[in-house]
Design an enzyme around this catalytic site. Structure first.
Site, PDB file in Angstrom:
ATOM      1  N   LYS A 158       0.796  -1.258  -0.262  1.00 49.47           N
ATOM      2  CA  LYS A 158      -0.111  -0.074   0.033  1.00 49.47           C
ATOM      3  C   LYS A 158       0.738   1.437   0.113  1.00 49.47           C
ATOM      4  CE  LYS A 158      -4.435  -1.235   2.398  1.00 49.47           C
ATOM      5  NZ  LYS A 158      -5.130  -0.705   3.534  1.00 49.47           N
ATOM      6  N   LYS A 201      -1.046  -7.742   5.908  1.00 47.75           N
ATOM      7  CA  LYS A 201      -1.637  -8.825   5.454  1.00 47.75           C
ATOM      8  C   LYS A 201      -2.881  -8.878   4.747  1.00 47.75           C
ATOM      9  CE  LYS A 201      -2.282 -13.241   6.585  1.00 47.75           C
ATOM     10  NZ  LYS A 201      -1.256 -14.401   5.863  1.00 47.75           N
ATOM     11  N   LYS A 237     -15.984   2.406  -3.370  1.00 49.55           N
ATOM     12  CA  LYS A 237     -17.313   2.126  -3.067  1.00 49.55           C
ATOM     13  C   LYS A 237     -18.379   2.252  -3.829  1.00 49.55           C
ATOM     14  CE  LYS A 237     -15.237   3.465   1.462  1.00 49.55           C
ATOM     15  NZ  LYS A 237     -14.938   4.653   2.301  1.00 49.55           N
ATOM     16  N   ASN A 290     -10.065   8.941   7.245  1.00 48.74           N
ATOM     17  CA  ASN A 290     -10.372   9.920   6.488  1.00 48.74           C
ATOM     18  C   ASN A 290     -10.557  11.280   6.936  1.00 48.74           C
ATOM     19  OD1 ASN A 290     -11.882   7.730   4.097  1.00 48.74           O
ATOM     20  ND2 ASN A 290      -9.906   8.330   4.260  1.00 48.74           N
ATOM     21  N   ARG A 292     -11.851  14.017   6.578  1.00 50.13           N
ATOM     22  CA  ARG A 292     -12.686  15.153   5.672  1.00 50.13           C
ATOM     23  C   ARG A 292     -14.080  14.604   5.593  1.00 50.13           C
ATOM     24  NH1 ARG A 292     -13.547  11.111   1.699  1.00 50.13           N
ATOM     25  NH2 ARG A 292     -11.262  10.114   1.315  1.00 50.13           N
ATOM     26  N   ARG A 338     -24.403   5.040  -5.238  1.00 54.64           N
ATOM     27  CA  ARG A 338     -23.478   5.885  -5.999  1.00 54.64           C
ATOM     28  C   ARG A 338     -23.993   5.630  -7.344  1.00 54.64           C
ATOM     29  NH1 ARG A 338     -17.680   7.131  -3.716  1.00 54.64           N
ATOM     30  NH2 ARG A 338     -18.021   6.581  -1.764  1.00 54.64           N
TER      31      ARG A 338
HETATM   32  P1  ADP Z   1      -7.577   3.824  -0.080  1.00 52.83           P
HETATM   33  O1  ADP Z   1      -6.891   4.835   0.953  1.00 52.83           O
HETATM   34  O2  ADP Z   1      -6.699   3.678  -1.244  1.00 52.83           O
HETATM   35  O3  ADP Z   1      -8.810   4.186  -0.204  1.00 52.83           O
HETATM   36  P2  ADP Z   1      -7.871   1.716   1.944  1.00 52.83           P
HETATM   37  O4  ADP Z   1      -6.649   1.491   2.870  1.00 52.83           O
HETATM   38  O5  ADP Z   1      -8.984   2.611   2.528  1.00 52.83           O
HETATM   39  O6  ADP Z   1      -7.259   2.479   0.781  1.00 52.83           O
HETATM   40  O7  ADP Z   1      -8.426   0.406   1.502  1.00 52.83           O
HETATM   41  C1  ADP Z   1      -9.443   0.316   0.369  1.00 52.83           C
HETATM   42  C2  ADP Z   1     -10.155  -0.938   0.210  1.00 52.83           C
HETATM   43  O8  ADP Z   1      -9.323  -1.827  -0.031  1.00 52.83           O
HETATM   44  C3  ADP Z   1     -10.773  -1.547   1.521  1.00 52.83           C
HETATM   45  O9  ADP Z   1     -12.128  -1.055   1.626  1.00 52.83           O
HETATM   46  C4  ADP Z   1     -10.792  -3.016   1.226  1.00 52.83           C
HETATM   47  O10 ADP Z   1     -11.750  -3.318   0.180  1.00 52.83           O
HETATM   48  C5  ADP Z   1      -9.280  -3.098   0.522  1.00 52.83           C
HETATM   49  N1  ADP Z   1      -8.247  -3.517   1.394  1.00 52.83           N
HETATM   50  C6  ADP Z   1      -7.513  -2.666   2.141  1.00 52.83           C
HETATM   51  N2  ADP Z   1      -6.800  -3.228   2.864  1.00 52.83           N
HETATM   52  C7  ADP Z   1      -6.853  -4.733   2.961  1.00 52.83           C
HETATM   53  C8  ADP Z   1      -6.416  -5.809   3.391  1.00 52.83           C
HETATM   54  N3  ADP Z   1      -5.339  -5.722   4.247  1.00 52.83           N
HETATM   55  N4  ADP Z   1      -6.653  -7.122   3.123  1.00 52.83           N
HETATM   56  C9  ADP Z   1      -7.652  -7.072   1.798  1.00 52.83           C
HETATM   57  N5  ADP Z   1      -8.079  -6.088   1.388  1.00 52.83           N
HETATM   58  C10 ADP Z   1      -7.887  -4.588   1.690  1.00 52.83           C
END
Ligand code: ADP
Length: 455
Positions: A158, A201, A237, A290, A292, A338
Site C-alpha cells: 500500500k 496482511k 465504494k 479520512n 474530511r 452511487r
Molecule cells: P484507500 O486509502 O486507497 O481508499 P484503504 O486502505 O482505505 O485504501 O483500502 C480500500 C479498500 O481496499 C478496503 O475497503 C478493502 O476493500 C481493500 N483493502 C484494504 N486493505 C486490505 C487488506 N489488508 N486486505 C484485503 N483488502 C484490503
C-alpha cells in the site's frame, strides 16, 4: 460564525456544502473551473468566481488560485469538499497564513494523520487493533521481503500517501513482491508525489466498516454510528449502508466505543471517518482515517438527523459540539447508491455528454443528492459521480424496497449510467442476505449480476 465561505469544489458536494451554508446563515461563494461554469452550485451561489481551466491541477488543485479567489470575494473561510485539496496540510497551512479558516482539521492535525503507515502506528498506540503489517514504511526490497515473510503471504502493498483505492497491489509470493514494489512505487510517485510503501496482511473475505466521528476543538467527541461499504469495485465504494449487517450489537458497541476514544486521545479534530476491515469472526482491524467529509455521509445523516456538514463548519468556527453522545439516536436502516456515469456492461467505462432528461425520485425516506438537471453537460475531466440516491426505512428489507422503487423512478437519459447494475445488485443473493464482501464484485464480475435471471 463565518460571514462568507468559499466552496472550492464541484458537483454534488459543492451543492451539499452550499445548502449547509444557507442553513447556517452563511453567504456561499462558489469557485469553479471553466468546465463548470453552467452548474447548479454556480447558479445558486451568492457569487461565483472562475479559478482556472478545466484541468484540475490548474483549478481545483491550485492552492494559489483558490486562496486568491477567497480573498477577492471577501470570504473568511474555505470549504474544500472531498477529494482535491480536502486533506492537504500544506493547503490548510497556506489558508491560515492568509488569515482564512480551512473547514476541516487544523493543518497540524492533518499533518499528524497524513501518512497511512504513521496513522496505523499512532492509533494502535491508542488502543485500536490494526491489520497485521509492516512496522512503519518499507526501507528497501530486503526489508520488504523480511516483513512479508514475517506477516505471511498473501500480502497487500500500500502507498502510505494513498487514497481512492489507487496503487495497492496484492502479492502472493516473494518472487512477485520485488517486481510489485517497483510498479507500486512508480504508481504512487505519479499519483501522490510520494513513493513510500507499507505492507499489510491480505484479508480475503472481509466487510469494510467505518465509523463516523465528530470532534470539536475543545476535546469533545462523539461517534454517529457505522457504515458498511463492502460493495466495492477495485477498492472503490459503490453502495454504503448503516447499520452494518456484519456486526452484532456487542461488537458494534465495542467498535464504536474504541474508535471514538482512540481518535480523541490521538488529538483528532473535525468530522472524520475511521475505516476498518471486519473478518468472518466479527473481529475488526483499523486500516485508515479520512480527515474530511466523505461521499457517503448522508447515510449517517438519514439515520441520525444530524447535519454533518453544518457540524463541520461550526467546529471550524471554534464552536463546541451541539450534541452529546447520549443525544445521538440512530434509527432504522439507510442505504446509499452511487449513481455513476459508467457502463457496467463494458468494464464500467466512464461516460460523458449531455443529460437529455433528468428526473429525481421522491417520497418519504428518499433523498437524492445530485447536481444534475436536464440539459446539463457531464464534462469528461472529473470523476463519474452523477449523484447519490439515499433511502431510509425502518429496517433493512424496507430500505431495500424503497431503494428499488426509487431507482425505478429515477430517470437519467442521454448517457449510460450504472442504474441497471444497482437494480440487479438489489435483487442479488449476497446483497439481500448481507454477506457481500469487499472483493466479491471483482471476483465474480459485474456481468454475473447483470445477467442474473432476477435482475
Ligand atoms: P484507500 O486509502 O486507497 O481508499 P484503504 O486502505 O482505505 O485504501 O483500502 C480500500 C479498500 O481496499 C478496503 O475497503 C478493502 O476493500 C481493500 N483493502 C484494504 N486493505 C486490505 C487488506 N489488508 N486486505 C484485503 N483488502 C484490503
Amino acid at each position: 460564525m463565518f460571514g462568507r465561505v468559499l466552496i472550492a469544489n464541484r458537483g454534488e458536494i459543492a451543492l451539499r456544502v452550499l445548502r449547509a451554508c444557507r442553513r447556517l446563515g452563511i453567504s456561499p461563494v462558489v469557485a469553479y473551473s471553466e468546465a463548470d461554469r453552467d452548474t447548479r452550485a454556480v447558479h445558486l451561489a451568492d457569487e461565483a468566481i472562475c479559478i482556472g481551466p478545466a484541468e484540475a491541477r490548474r483549478s481545483y488543485l491550485s492552492a494559489a488560485s483558490i486562496i486568491s479567489a477567497a480573498l477577492v470575494t471577501g470570504c473568511d473561510a474555505i470549504h474544500p469538499g472531498y477529494g482535491f485539496l480536502s486533506e492537504d496540510d500544506a493547503f490548510a497551512e497556506m489558508t491560515r497564513a492568509h488569515g482564512l479558516t480551512f473547514i476541516g482539521p487544523p493543518p497540524e492535525v492533518l499533518e499528524r494523520f497524513a501518512s497511512k503507515a504513521g496513522t496505523r502506528a499512532l492509533l494502535a498506540a491508542h488502543g485500536l487493533p490494526t491489520v497485521p503489517g509492516s512496522k512503519g514504511m518499507l526501507r528497501d526490497d530486503d526489508h520488504a521481503l523480511e516483513e512479508a515473510e514475517r506477516i505471511g503471504y498473501p500480502v497487500l502493498l500500500k502507498p502510505s500517501a494513498g487514497g481512492g483505492g489507487r496503487g495497492m497491489r496484492m502479492v502472493r509470493t516473494a518472487r512477485e513482491l520485488q517486481q510489485a514494489i517497483t510498479i507500486c512505487r512508480s504508481e504512487a510517485r505519479a499519483a501522490f508525489g510520494d513513493d513510500s510503501l507499507y505492507l499489510e496482511k491480505w484479508l480475503e473475505d472481509n466487510h469494510h466498516v467505518e465509523v463516523q466521528v465528530v470532534v470539536d476543538a475543545h476535546g469533545n467527541g462523539i461517534h454517529v454510528g457505522e457504515r458498511d461499504c463492502s460493495v466495492q469495485r477495485r477498492h472503490q465504494k459503490v453502495v454504503e449502508e448503516s447499520p452494518s449487517p456484519a456486526l452484532d450489537d456487542e461488537r458494534r458497541a465495542m467498535l464504536l466505543d474504541t474508535a471514538i476514544r482512540s481518535v480523541v486521545a490521538a488529538g483528532y479534530q473535525s468530522v472524520g471517518t475511521l475505516e476498518f476491515l471486519v473478518d468472518g469472526n466479527g473481529d475488526y482491524y483499523f486500516i485508515e482515517i479520512n480527515c474530511r467529509i466523505q461521499v457517503e455521509h448522508p447515510v449517517t445523516e438519514m439515520r441520525s438527523g444530524i447535519d454533518l456538514v453544518a457540524e463541520q463548519i461550526r467546529i471550524a468556527a471554534g464552536q463546541p459540539l451541539s450534541i452529546r453522545q447520549s443525544d445521538v439516536r440512530l434509527d432504522g436502516c439507510a442505504i446509499e447508491l452511487r449513481i455513476n456515469a459508467e457502463d457496467a456492461a463494458h468494464d464500467f467505462r466512464p461516460q460523458a455528454g449531455l443529460v437529455e432528461r433528468y428526473l429525481a425520485p421522491g417520497g418519504p425516506g428518499v433523498r437524492m443528492d445530485s447536481h444534475l438537471f436536464t440539459g446539463y453537460e457531464v464534462p469528461p475531466y472529473y470523476d463519474s459521480l452523477l449523484g447519490k440516491l439515499i433511502v431510509w426505512g425502518p429496517d433493512r428489507p424496507a430500505a431495500i424496497e424503497r431503494a428499488r422503487a426509487a431507482l425505478d423512478e429515477l430517470i437519467v437519459e442521454g448517457l449510460v449510467t450504472n442504474i441497471p447494475f444497482h437494480r440487479a445488485l438489489l435483487r442479488s443473493e449476497p446483497f439481500l442476505d448481507g454477506s457481500f464482501t469487499t472483493n466479491l464484485l471483482d471476483r465474480i464480475g459485474a456481468a454475473a449480476f447483470l445477467a442474473s435471471p432476477n435482475g
